[in-house]
Design an enzyme around this catalytic site. Structure first.
Site: not given
Length: 209
Positions: A77-80, A89
């Site tokens: 994931s790269a979040s936002h 992660k």
């Protein structure tokens, strides 16, 4: 692939031998599938077993890692950030970010020593268990158990940002029959995550509230 091999080798050493077990989950980015495949191939080639969680929120991977007594958890994931970004992660067995020391060991193998990671063969190759539905339900059960009210009289609006929470948010809030919930941006297509929605684009959410 190299990150998977390196993580498997480091966690094998940390547990003193045997086959380490990893959970792995991802968000809805179009690149998450290919990164997941490469990571799993690297993990299994170095002898690690994998619990495949599919698309699921980052906190769920941390919780499931602890709940299943896995040795580590991986989130893709790269979040936002925009959809074309992505990242890896890694959590430890307690559901927290890996220590700097362990991260550096993994990085050193990836950059300098990946050719020295032993490749397993035969029955020593790692196995993949596809547990996405059970893992998601267990996580939703856990979240529900933390709420002591029936939430009666509340009306809430949930913005899933076309991200991983689309798999769990509505299913969780629907369990509270006295709560009125509206869910938006829960139709991901691989490239619309955070597009004019989510934590960095809150105007539409604010207007609807």
């Amino acid at each position: 692939f190299r990150v998977g091999m390196a993580a498997a080798q480091v966690m094998t050493r940390e547990k003193g031998g045997g086959q380490p077990r990893f959970t792995i989950g991802k968000d809805t980015r179009i690149s998450s599938d290919l990164l997941e495949g490469a990571l799993i191939a690297g993990l299994c080639s170095a002898g690690a077993d994998v619990l495949h969680l599919g698309v699921i929120p980052t906190p769920a991977v941390a919780w499931i890692t602890v709940d299943t007594k896995a040795d580590a958890g991986i989130v893709i994931s790269a979040s936002h950030n925009p959809f074309e970004h992505n990242g890896i992660k890694i959590f430890n067995g307690q559901g927290f970010k890996l220590s700097d020391e362990l991260e550096e060991k993994i990085e050193d193998i990836v950059l300098f020593a990946h050719n020295n990671v032993p490749r397993k063969t035969g029955a020593e190759i790692g196995k993949v268990s596809y547990v996405a539905e059970k893992a998601a339900l267990d996580y939703i059960d856990h979240l529900e158990s933390t709420i002591t009210s029936d939430l009666a009289g509340l009306r809430i609006l949930v913005d899933c940002a076309n991200g991983a929470s689309y798999t769990t948010a509505a299913r969780l809030f629907d369990r509270f029959s006295k709560l009125r919930t509206d869910v938006i941006n829960a139709d991901p297509d691989g490239v619309n995550i955070n597009e004019k929605c989510g934590s960095t684009h809150m105007d539409a959410l604010a207007a609807m509230v």
